[in-house]
Design a protein around this motif. Structure first.
Motif, PDB file in Angstrom:
ATOM      1  N   LEU A 134      -7.916   9.828   2.042  1.00 35.86           N
ATOM      2  CA  LEU A 134      -8.466  10.299   3.310  1.00 35.86           C
ATOM      3  C   LEU A 134      -8.737  11.800   3.265  1.00 35.86           C
ATOM      4  N   ASP A 135      -7.807  12.569   2.709  1.00 39.20           N
ATOM      5  CA  ASP A 135      -8.015  14.020   2.585  1.00 39.20           C
ATOM      6  C   ASP A 135      -9.232  14.324   1.718  1.00 39.20           C
ATOM      7  N   GLY A 136      -9.374  13.601   0.610  1.00 43.15           N
ATOM      8  CA  GLY A 136     -10.515  13.806  -0.269  1.00 43.15           C
ATOM      9  C   GLY A 136     -11.826  13.477   0.419  1.00 43.15           C
ATOM     10  N   LEU A 137     -11.846  12.403   1.192  1.00 42.36           N
ATOM     11  CA  LEU A 137     -13.066  12.035   1.915  1.00 42.36           C
ATOM     12  C   LEU A 137     -13.403  13.081   2.973  1.00 42.36           C
ATOM     13  N   THR A 178       0.830  -1.194   0.000  1.00 46.50           N
ATOM     14  CA  THR A 178       0.000   0.000   0.000  1.00 46.50           C
ATOM     15  C   THR A 178       0.866   1.245   0.000  1.00 46.50           C
ATOM     16  N   ASP A 179       0.529   2.162  -0.874  1.00 47.64           N
ATOM     17  CA  ASP A 179       1.230   3.437  -0.969  1.00 47.64           C
ATOM     18  C   ASP A 179       0.616   4.384   0.064  1.00 47.64           C
ATOM     19  N   LEU A 180       1.388   4.754   1.070  1.00 52.74           N
ATOM     20  CA  LEU A 180       0.894   5.598   2.153  1.00 52.74           C
ATOM     21  C   LEU A 180       0.416   6.947   1.632  1.00 52.74           C
ATOM     22  N   SER A 181       1.117   7.524   0.666  1.00 57.28           N
ATOM     23  CA  SER A 181       0.701   8.826   0.145  1.00 57.28           C
ATOM     24  C   SER A 181      -0.650   8.728  -0.567  1.00 57.28           C
ATOM     25  N   LEU A 182      -0.915   7.606  -1.227  1.00 52.40           N
ATOM     26  CA  LEU A 182      -2.203   7.412  -1.875  1.00 52.40           C
ATOM     27  C   LEU A 182      -3.314   7.340  -0.837  1.00 52.40           C
ATOM     28  N   LEU A 183      -3.083   6.588   0.239  1.00 57.76           N
ATOM     29  CA  LEU A 183      -4.094   6.479   1.294  1.00 57.76           C
ATOM     30  C   LEU A 183      -4.355   7.833   1.948  1.00 57.76           C
ATOM     31  N   GLU A 184      -3.309   8.625   2.149  1.00 52.53           N
ATOM     32  CA  GLU A 184      -3.485   9.952   2.735  1.00 52.53           C
ATOM     33  C   GLU A 184      -4.289  10.854   1.806  1.00 52.53           C
TER      34      GLU A 184
END
Length: 123
Positions: free
Chosen positions: A116-119, A107-113
């Motif tokens: 999360l920011d978008g949500l 999992t790419d941590l920057s993608l998950l962040e």
């Protein structure tokens, strides 16, 4: 990724003209256990002629490993309807499924962040 073509059962103004559960004859339970993250891949075997156009659209989307959730989104159908369609294809040998492998694709941590920011912005 190919996009399913709109057929006579879709109308730009009205949306879907056939209710989603009609395409699966009212069935609400797939014959196979499928998770939203299950990966689906076409085997190259032809689908039986008795399957409907939605089955063929789903099969076209399985040319490369694709998740059940992605297929449902492309078909614009509820997940349970998509699972029934895919289980029909699995039963006739047109597709195979496997659980997603998290070890192969960390999992790419920057993608998950970013997600999360978008949500957070939408809520």
């Amino acid at each position: 990724m190919p996009t399913p073509q709109d057929g006579p059962w879709l109308d730009d103004a009205a949306g879907r003209l056939i209710r989603p559960y009609t395409v699966i004859d009212g069935r609400t339970r797939p014959t196979a256990t499928l998770d939203l993250l299950s990966m689906v891949l076409a085997t190259g075997a032809a689908a039986p002629p008795h399957l409907g156009p939605e089955h063929l659209q789903a099969l076209d989307l399985c040319e490369r490993p694709t998740s059940v959730a992605e297929i449902a989104a492309y078909l614009k159908l509820p997940a349970v309807v998509t699972k029934v369609l895919l289980s029909d294809l699995l039963d006739c040998g047109a597709i195979t499924t496997h659980a997603p492998s998290y070890d192969d694709q960390p999992t790419d941590l920057s993608l998950l962040e970013a997600v999360l920011d978008g949500l957070r912005r939408r809520l």
